[in-house]
Design a protein around this motif. Structure first.
Motif, mmCIF file in Angstrom:
data_model
loop_
_atom_site.group_PDB
_atom_site.id
_atom_site.type_symbol
_atom_site.label_atom_id
_atom_site.label_comp_id
_atom_site.label_asym_id
_atom_site.label_seq_id
_atom_site.Cartn_x
_atom_site.Cartn_y
_atom_site.Cartn_z
ATOM 1 N N PRO A 228 0.827 -1.217 0.000
ATOM 2 C CA PRO A 228 0.000 0.000 0.000
ATOM 3 C C PRO A 228 0.858 1.263 0.000
ATOM 4 O O PRO A 228 2.048 1.232 0.309
ATOM 5 C CB PRO A 228 -0.784 -0.127 1.315
ATOM 6 C CG PRO A 228 0.103 -0.942 2.208
ATOM 7 C CD PRO A 228 0.814 -1.915 1.300
ATOM 8 N N GLY A 229 0.221 2.362 -0.353
ATOM 9 C CA GLY A 229 0.901 3.643 -0.298
ATOM 10 C C GLY A 229 1.743 3.926 -1.527
ATOM 11 O O GLY A 229 1.674 3.236 -2.543
ATOM 12 N N ARG A 230 2.549 4.953 -1.395
ATOM 13 C CA ARG A 230 3.384 5.411 -2.504
ATOM 14 C C ARG A 230 4.477 4.388 -2.809
ATOM 15 O O ARG A 230 5.115 3.851 -1.913
ATOM 16 C CB ARG A 230 4.013 6.751 -2.158
ATOM 17 C CG ARG A 230 4.823 7.356 -3.286
ATOM 18 C CD ARG A 230 5.500 8.641 -2.818
ATOM 19 N NE ARG A 230 6.331 9.213 -3.866
ATOM 20 C CZ ARG A 230 7.224 10.167 -3.651
ATOM 21 N NH1 ARG A 230 7.410 10.641 -2.428
ATOM 22 N NH2 ARG A 230 7.937 10.631 -4.660
ATOM 23 N N LYS A 231 4.687 4.119 -4.084
ATOM 24 C CA LYS A 231 5.686 3.144 -4.518
ATOM 25 C C LYS A 231 7.014 3.838 -4.841
ATOM 26 O O LYS A 231 7.028 4.957 -5.328
ATOM 27 C CB LYS A 231 5.198 2.398 -5.769
ATOM 28 C CG LYS A 231 3.799 1.793 -5.656
ATOM 29 C CD LYS A 231 3.715 0.724 -4.581
ATOM 30 C CE LYS A 231 2.386 0.003 -4.637
ATOM 31 N NZ LYS A 231 1.237 0.861 -4.287
ATOM 32 N N ALA A 232 8.094 3.147 -4.569
ATOM 33 C CA ALA A 232 9.402 3.650 -4.978
ATOM 34 C C ALA A 232 9.461 3.707 -6.505
ATOM 35 O O ALA A 232 8.782 2.945 -7.209
ATOM 36 C CB ALA A 232 10.504 2.739 -4.443
ATOM 37 N N ARG A 233 10.281 4.584 -7.019
ATOM 38 C CA ARG A 233 10.377 4.788 -8.467
ATOM 39 C C ARG A 233 10.740 3.502 -9.201
ATOM 40 O O ARG A 233 10.285 3.258 -10.322
ATOM 41 C CB ARG A 233 11.412 5.875 -8.760
ATOM 42 C CG ARG A 233 11.606 6.162 -10.240
ATOM 43 C CD ARG A 233 12.452 7.394 -10.439
ATOM 44 N NE ARG A 233 12.613 7.698 -11.844
ATOM 45 C CZ ARG A 233 13.149 8.830 -12.309
ATOM 46 N NH1 ARG A 233 13.566 9.750 -11.459
ATOM 47 N NH2 ARG A 233 13.269 9.045 -13.601
ATOM 48 N N PHE A 234 11.587 2.664 -8.591
ATOM 49 C CA PHE A 234 12.081 1.472 -9.284
ATOM 50 C C PHE A 234 11.091 0.315 -9.282
ATOM 51 O O PHE A 234 11.348 -0.730 -9.869
ATOM 52 C CB PHE A 234 13.420 1.014 -8.675
ATOM 53 C CG PHE A 234 13.399 0.852 -7.175
ATOM 54 C CD1 PHE A 234 12.810 -0.249 -6.579
ATOM 55 C CD2 PHE A 234 13.991 1.812 -6.371
ATOM 56 C CE1 PHE A 234 12.799 -0.398 -5.212
ATOM 57 C CE2 PHE A 234 13.995 1.678 -4.989
ATOM 58 C CZ PHE A 234 13.396 0.571 -4.409
#
Length: 269
Positions: A228-234
């Protein structure tokens, strides 16, 4: 039963063939990952977030790591495919002295790990040397090290300036000389990932380290779109297009081998 070894991974690097790594924490997913032909499994202390519900990895204990390594090893043994190399994390505080490191690494190997992973920089060199001289293979985790992320300014890109990049390149050189069999490089610019990989004779596994590393690793829950939540760019959600877990695992392995992952949008140029 065939077993992926560190020597096989090194041979893949020498041939320019990239391989994949995924985290696993239980027997069921370990079997599925092995069946999908993924070369390496990381029993990561990321289980602190994905399994235990903590906000960071620092709450994970040696007992946790031994338990989950045993679960993964049992799952791998159930697969009819070539058995992946199992790398197990040494949690925070488990390797501050060479004696502690040797005792705790031996526990993970007895639980089923083929390699133990340590986070840190130059200070790790005596520990790495001590372990490898005693037949305990080591993977060194550099760049963004989650166990000590607060000291690095949080979960942010490392190696951005030339001084910081030079430090990471030197750490890679020294730790390889100390006996590290694998290096894991997290959250650095593409150019630094390329420099470290080309400058190392051992395989370099990247996560947010660009497309030029010898391998790519993702947290299982991230690549299945479960976090859940914001994902890392990679992070890329491989389940979204694949439809099934088995197909997503196979798609990840294929994308790494063919060089289509990571794409530009997953990298820090």
């Amino acid at each position: 039963m065939l077993q992926v070894t560190v020597s096989k991974l090194r041979a893949l690097k020498e041939k320019g063939e990239r391989f994949a790594m995924l985290t696993a924490y239980d027997a069921t997913f370990a079997t599925l990952i092995a069946d999908a032909g993924i070369a390496t499994i990381l029993v990561g202390d990321s289980l602190g977030m994905t399994v235990q519900g903590h906000g960071a990895t620092v709450a994970v204990t040696m007992e946790d790591m031994v338990y989950h390594t045993r679960c993964v090893a049992r799952g791998v043994s159930r697969s009819d495919a070539e058995r992946p190399l199992i790398v197990a994390d040494m949690p925070l505080g488990s390797a501050y002295t060479v004696e502690d490191a040797a005792r705790n690494a031996a526990r993970l190997v007895r639980a089923g790990a083929n390699v133990v992973k340590l986070e840190g920089g130059l200070w790790l060199a005596p520990v790495v040397r001590f372990l490898t001289e005693r037949g305990l293979p080591v993977c060194c985790h550099m760049g963004l090290t989650p166990q000590t992320a607060d000291m690095l300014g949080g979960f942010r890109l490392q190696g951005r300036g030339e001084e910081d990049a030079a430090r990471i390149r030197e750490e890679a050189r020294v730790l390889e000389e100390a006996g590290a069999r694998l290096l894991l490089l997290e959250c650095v610019p593409n150019a630094l990932g390329k420099d470290v990989s080309e400058g190392s004779s051992v395989p370099v596994i990247g996560i947010g380290a660009g497309p030029s590393t010898d391998a790519q690793v993702l947290v299982l829950h991230d690549m299945l779109g479960l976090t859940p939540g914001r994902k890392a760019r990679f992070v890329k959600d491989f389940l979204a297009d694949a439809g099934t877990v088995q197909a997503a695992l196979a798609a990840f392995g294929k994308a790494v081998a063919e060089g289509t992952y990571p794409a530009a949008e997953h990298c820090y140029g």
